[in-house]
Scaffold this active site. Structure first.
Site, mmCIF file in Angstrom:
data_model
loop_
_atom_site.group_PDB
_atom_site.id
_atom_site.type_symbol
_atom_site.label_atom_id
_atom_site.label_comp_id
_atom_site.label_asym_id
_atom_site.label_seq_id
_atom_site.Cartn_x
_atom_site.Cartn_y
_atom_site.Cartn_z
ATOM 1 N N GLU A 16 19.700 23.420 47.205
ATOM 2 C CA GLU A 16 20.716 22.346 47.282
ATOM 3 C C GLU A 16 20.028 21.023 47.651
ATOM 4 O OE1 GLU A 16 22.923 22.434 51.001
ATOM 5 O OE2 GLU A 16 24.708 21.572 50.055
ATOM 6 N N ASN A 76 28.210 16.819 45.419
ATOM 7 C CA ASN A 76 27.049 17.649 45.728
ATOM 8 C C ASN A 76 26.945 18.650 44.574
ATOM 9 O OD1 ASN A 76 25.192 19.439 46.792
ATOM 10 N ND2 ASN A 76 26.016 19.356 48.864
ATOM 11 N N LYS A 131 29.949 21.224 44.202
ATOM 12 C CA LYS A 131 30.289 21.993 45.422
ATOM 13 C C LYS A 131 31.762 21.824 45.811
ATOM 14 C CE LYS A 131 28.396 22.569 50.144
ATOM 15 N NZ LYS A 131 27.281 22.111 51.001
ATOM 16 N N GLU A 146 29.037 15.791 55.256
ATOM 17 C CA GLU A 146 29.286 16.022 53.818
ATOM 18 C C GLU A 146 30.666 15.541 53.397
ATOM 19 O OE1 GLU A 146 27.903 19.343 51.469
ATOM 20 O OE2 GLU A 146 26.997 20.179 53.267
ATOM 21 N N CYS A 202 25.494 26.291 48.869
ATOM 22 C CA CYS A 202 25.405 26.403 50.320
ATOM 23 C C CYS A 202 26.656 26.978 50.976
ATOM 24 C CB CYS A 202 25.001 25.059 50.936
ATOM 25 S SG CYS A 202 24.425 25.288 52.638
ATOM 26 N N ASN A 241 21.031 24.265 52.459
ATOM 27 C CA ASN A 241 20.358 23.538 53.563
ATOM 28 C C ASN A 241 21.136 23.936 54.808
ATOM 29 O OD1 ASN A 241 18.545 20.803 52.765
ATOM 30 N ND2 ASN A 241 19.924 21.484 51.148
HETATM 31 N N1 CDV Z 1 24.771 22.407 53.465
HETATM 32 C C1 CDV Z 1 25.708 23.236 53.953
HETATM 33 O O1 CDV Z 1 26.726 23.489 53.324
HETATM 34 N N2 CDV Z 1 25.459 23.756 55.182
HETATM 35 C C2 CDV Z 1 26.385 24.599 55.870
HETATM 36 C C3 CDV Z 1 26.249 24.399 57.368
HETATM 37 C C4 CDV Z 1 26.987 23.220 57.805
HETATM 38 C C5 CDV Z 1 26.761 25.551 58.157
HETATM 39 C C6 CDV Z 1 26.173 26.064 55.532
HETATM 40 O O2 CDV Z 1 27.163 26.756 55.273
HETATM 41 O O3 CDV Z 1 25.062 26.553 55.596
#
Ligand code: CDV
Length: 323
Positions: A47, A110, A127, A146, A172, A197
């Site tokens: 990501e 994203n 996303k 975000e 993510c 991330n």
């Molecule tokens: N980049 C993300 O979506 N990170 C989230 C953090 C905030 C928990 C994740 O679900 O990994």
């Protein structure tokens, strides 16, 4: 016809705020060159792979924010990835911050794309489950903005017939939600590509890094198993601008088993031969959706967003006449 895709999960180590896209490109191209030598057909990058994880920074100036976004893909910085894809006949998955004009309105997402072996963009996902908050939160150890910088993705979860199978994407935080996988599972997905991330610590609690890695893996393993699909989960890892991101990138089989896992917090390539026909057994038995799903009992999943427990039992009415 064999339906094996040799997949490389290309974990990236940290990218500092001061690093430009050209220096990141050098690292990504090195991973692609290494992957080529090992027969990789599809390489998966994380990501927001081109920059530091900028949503941890509070920015008020829109021009400063927009400097982290790509308004064209490919562009001058990323063209070498597309050239390498064509030269090596190797597809790639790339996460980045996308700025797009639609009907005179600017949108920011994203985003992840899937590029085919001829260097053309075959698929795009934006996303949907954006975590975090939109305004500065003084109670957090660090920010996760975000919801400030991105809109919720508007493309749903399509799947694509490509690479000899049925592929989908999530990004993510999407990986923690069973709905993400199930919508793709209902379209017969055989491989889900996910970049992430994820901070090593929770900004709002003191849960251990070990527990956070457990949640990372259990979410993706459950998604793979319950939808009889391969899942490729790829991290951006390590200490980025003083913040620790977890690694733990994995290739997960349709059984839910991890077949390859990164060990470092840096640039690292793991590879597996992913047989898409390994999805068939569970898709036609325990998770034969047509045979076993009971949609007449699932209405709340789409009717209701937040949890609503039943009302508390009312306290006995003291004024009522005793028997
Ligand atoms: N980049 C993300 O979506 N990170 C989230 C953090 C905030 C928990 C994740 O679900 O990994």
């Amino acid at each position: 016809m064999t339906r094996v895709i040799t997949v490389g999960a290309a974990q990236l180590g940290p990218i500092q705020r001061a690093e430009d896209r050209t220096s990141v490109m050098v690292r990504m191209l090195a991973l692609m060159a290494k992957a080529r030598g090992r027969g990789v057909e599809l390489i998966v990058f994380p990501e927001l792979a081109l920059t530091t994880f900028f949503p941890r920074m509070l920015m008020e100036d829109q021009a400063e924010v927009d400097a982290w976004f790509e308004s064209e893909m490919p562009n001058a910085a990323t063209q070498p990835l597309f050239d390498a894809a064509r030269e090596y006949a190797m597809g790639f998955h790339l996460g980045y911050a996308e700025l797009v004009e639609k009907g005179g309105v600017t949108h920011r997402y994203n985003t992840a794309i899937l590029v085919d072996k001829t260097g053309n963009i075959a698929a795009k996902y934006r996303k949907i489950h954006l975590p975090g908050h939109a305004e500065f939160d003084p109670d957090r150890k660090f920010q996760h903005l975000e919801k400030r910088y991105f809109e919720v993705g508007d493309l749903g979860w399509p799947v694509w017939r490509t690479f000899g199978g049925v592929l989908g994407m999530a990004i993510c935080n999407d990986r923690r939600w069973p709905e993400s996988y199930r919508v793709m599972g209902l379209q017969g997905v055989e491989m889900v590509l996910i970049g992430y991330n994820t901070p090593m610590v929770n900004s709002q609690s003191d849960e251990s890094p070990h527990l956070r890695m457990f949640h990372n893996h259990i979410s993706m393993q459950a998604g793979a198993y319950q939808n009889a699909s391969w899942v490729i989960g790829v991290a951006k890892a390590g200490r980025e601008d003083g913040n620790d991101l977890m690694g733990g990138s994995v290739i997960i089989a349709p059984t839910g088993e991890i077949v390859a896992q990164c060990r470092s917090l840096g640039d690292e390539l793991i590879i597996a031969d992913c047989d898409l026909d390994a999805c068939n057994f569970a898709k036609s038995t325990i998770f034969d959706f047509a045979a076993h799903r009971r949609v007449e009992h699932y209405g709340l999943i789409t009717e209701r967003t937040g949890a609503v427990p039943p009302p508390e039992e009312s306290a006995p009415d003291e004024s009522a006449p005793k028997a």
